[in-house]
Write a protein that holds these residues in place. Structure first.
Motif, PDB file in Angstrom:
ATOM      1  N   ALA A   1      25.448 159.075  36.452  1.00  0.00           N
ATOM      2  CA  ALA A   1      26.730 159.581  36.940  1.00  0.00           C
ATOM      3  C   ALA A   1      27.306 160.644  36.016  1.00  0.00           C
ATOM      4  O   ALA A   1      27.790 161.685  36.473  1.00  0.00           O
ATOM      5  CB  ALA A   1      27.723 158.427  37.088  1.00  0.00           C
ATOM      6  N   THR A   2      27.253 160.407  34.715  1.00  0.00           N
ATOM      7  CA  THR A   2      27.891 161.334  33.780  1.00  0.00           C
ATOM      8  C   THR A   2      27.030 162.547  33.465  1.00  0.00           C
ATOM      9  O   THR A   2      27.555 163.602  33.121  1.00  0.00           O
ATOM     10  CB  THR A   2      28.257 160.616  32.469  1.00  0.00           C
ATOM     11  OG1 THR A   2      27.095 159.966  31.937  1.00  0.00           O
ATOM     12  CG2 THR A   2      29.353 159.590  32.690  1.00  0.00           C
ATOM     13  N   PHE A   3      25.701 162.415  33.582  1.00  0.00           N
ATOM     14  CA  PHE A   3      24.822 163.565  33.354  1.00  0.00           C
ATOM     15  C   PHE A   3      24.655 164.394  34.626  1.00  0.00           C
ATOM     16  O   PHE A   3      24.312 165.559  34.565  1.00  0.00           O
ATOM     17  CB  PHE A   3      23.452 163.098  32.864  1.00  0.00           C
ATOM     18  CG  PHE A   3      23.428 162.612  31.436  1.00  0.00           C
ATOM     19  CD1 PHE A   3      24.580 162.182  30.778  1.00  0.00           C
ATOM     20  CD2 PHE A   3      22.239 162.565  30.749  1.00  0.00           C
ATOM     21  CE1 PHE A   3      24.539 161.728  29.470  1.00  0.00           C
ATOM     22  CE2 PHE A   3      22.184 162.115  29.426  1.00  0.00           C
ATOM     23  CZ  PHE A   3      23.337 161.691  28.791  1.00  0.00           C
ATOM     24  N   TYR A   4      24.811 163.782  35.780  1.00  0.00           N
ATOM     25  CA  TYR A   4      24.904 164.403  37.105  1.00  0.00           C
ATOM     26  C   TYR A   4      23.594 164.937  37.661  1.00  0.00           C
ATOM     27  O   TYR A   4      23.202 164.580  38.767  1.00  0.00           O
ATOM     28  CB  TYR A   4      25.938 165.541  37.108  1.00  0.00           C
ATOM     29  CG  TYR A   4      26.357 165.980  38.506  1.00  0.00           C
ATOM     30  CD1 TYR A   4      27.265 165.217  39.222  1.00  0.00           C
ATOM     31  CD2 TYR A   4      25.851 167.137  39.085  1.00  0.00           C
ATOM     32  CE1 TYR A   4      27.658 165.607  40.507  1.00  0.00           C
ATOM     33  CE2 TYR A   4      26.230 167.520  40.365  1.00  0.00           C
ATOM     34  CZ  TYR A   4      27.127 166.760  41.061  1.00  0.00           C
ATOM     35  OH  TYR A   4      27.515 167.138  42.318  1.00  0.00           O
ATOM     36  N   ASN A   5      22.910 165.828  36.934  1.00  0.00           N
ATOM     37  CA  ASN A   5      21.776 166.508  37.568  1.00  0.00           C
ATOM     38  C   ASN A   5      20.417 165.912  37.226  1.00  0.00           C
ATOM     39  O   ASN A   5      19.388 166.515  37.531  1.00  0.00           O
ATOM     40  CB  ASN A   5      21.793 168.014  37.262  1.00  0.00           C
ATOM     41  CG  ASN A   5      21.739 168.313  35.775  1.00  0.00           C
ATOM     42  OD1 ASN A   5      21.275 167.520  34.980  1.00  0.00           O
ATOM     43  ND2 ASN A   5      22.224 169.498  35.408  1.00  0.00           N
ATOM     44  N   PHE A   6      20.394 164.717  36.630  1.00  0.00           N
ATOM     45  CA  PHE A   6      19.141 164.018  36.384  1.00  0.00           C
ATOM     46  C   PHE A   6      18.819 163.084  37.545  1.00  0.00           C
ATOM     47  O   PHE A   6      19.723 162.451  38.111  1.00  0.00           O
ATOM     48  CB  PHE A   6      19.224 163.196  35.096  1.00  0.00           C
ATOM     49  CG  PHE A   6      19.033 164.004  33.841  1.00  0.00           C
ATOM     50  CD1 PHE A   6      17.857 163.923  33.116  1.00  0.00           C
ATOM     51  CD2 PHE A   6      20.031 164.850  33.391  1.00  0.00           C
ATOM     52  CE1 PHE A   6      17.677 164.666  31.961  1.00  0.00           C
ATOM     53  CE2 PHE A   6      19.869 165.594  32.233  1.00  0.00           C
ATOM     54  CZ  PHE A   6      18.680 165.498  31.521  1.00  0.00           C
TER      55      PHE A   6
END
Length: 289
Positions: A65-70
């Protein structure tokens, strides 16, 4: 009294030279060496652990959620399992040692210990006084960590806060723009300013099928052309995302003021150029190809 009147995009220009100095350690053999000594040998696991450690021993959901693009599947392969190999305290200490070694290797001991580095640390830390915590989990987690004593590490710490403060805001803008993780990556790579598609796909854990499907969705929205470049509408769309991110990230740079932002940009540029020349990032990582 600090002036809050900044030239257009001054904060973004400052971010664009400060942020890479934070990011160098993610691509450094020093980080791999330090974390391998703790039993964390996979490069993806090392990145995820190093960046997420400030959040505590969290699981895949929080990091995705916090890294988003993984790709969440990639994250779940390594978290929370990585915390059974090393504690967050061990990872954070290893990360700091790696940053120290990386900056010394790229810049040299003379620059690391210079008055310019001490000045940059002071300016960057002053800018972080304008950061805010609400809805910024990665920034807030790193802001809870102590400021290192050595100026080059204090500069890196402040650069980390500035990076994650802008990054957290950027994710809110991406959500409002209705870009999913792969679409966000693709529109960024299409500008020629982000990671190349090969690197974006490989390091973020997506497949070529995921990438091609995202391209189809973006073409349907009129944002991507048949060759994978941004259409005129896409260029304007992406410009709007950056402008809105600038707006949500204006606090640190308004706190520093126009003269302070200009000086921090100058100093960081002076560090970044030799770091790039010394091979701070892998060849072929950046650009559209």
């Amino acid at each position: 009294m600090t002036s809050t009147t900044l030239p257009e995009r001054a904060g973004r220009r400052c971010h664009n030279v400060v942020n890479p100095l934070h990011s160098t350690h993610y691509f450094s053999p020093d980080l791999g060496h330090e974390l391998a000594a703790l039993g964390i040998e996979d490069p993806s696991a090392a990145y995820l652990a190093a960046r997420a450690a400030a959040l505590g021993p969290v699981g895949a959901g929080t990091v995705a959620a916090t890294f988003y693009n993984f790709n969440p599947e990639l994250v779940a392969r390594h978290l929370p399992g990585v915390w059974r190999k090393a504690s967050v305290e061990q990872v954070l200490a290893a990360r700091e040692r790696a940053v120290d070694a990386t900056l010394r290797r790229l810049l040299g001991d003379e620059v690391v210990g210079s008055p310019a580095m001490a000045e940059a640390a002071d300016l960057a830390l002053r800018a972080t006084e304008g950061c805010t915590r609400p809805a910024r989990p990665l920034y807030a987690a790193h802001a809870d960590l102590p400021v290192p004593g050595a100026p080059h590490l204090a500069f890196w710490y402040a650069a980390t806060l500035l990076r994650e403060h802008r990054g957290d805001a950027h994710l809110a803008v991406l959500l409002a723009a209705e870009l999913d993780p792969v679409e966000a990556l693709m529109t960024h790579t299409a500008t020629g300013k982000g990671m190349s598609p090969k690197w974006a796909i490989g390091t973020r854990g997506w497949s070529r099928a995921d990438w091609d499907a995202a391209a189809g969705r973006l073409r349907e929205r009129g944002l991507l052309d048949a060759d994978g470049g941004l259409t005129d509408e896409g260029v304007e769309f992406r410009r709007g995302i950056e402008v809105e991110t600038d707006r949500l990230d204006r606090g640190p740079y308004e706190r520093l003021g126009a003269a302070g932002v200009e000086r921090l940009t100058e100093l960081a540029t002076g560090f970044l150029m030799p770091a790039l020349a010394a091979g701070a990032f892998p060849e072929g990582m950046l650009g559209r190809n």
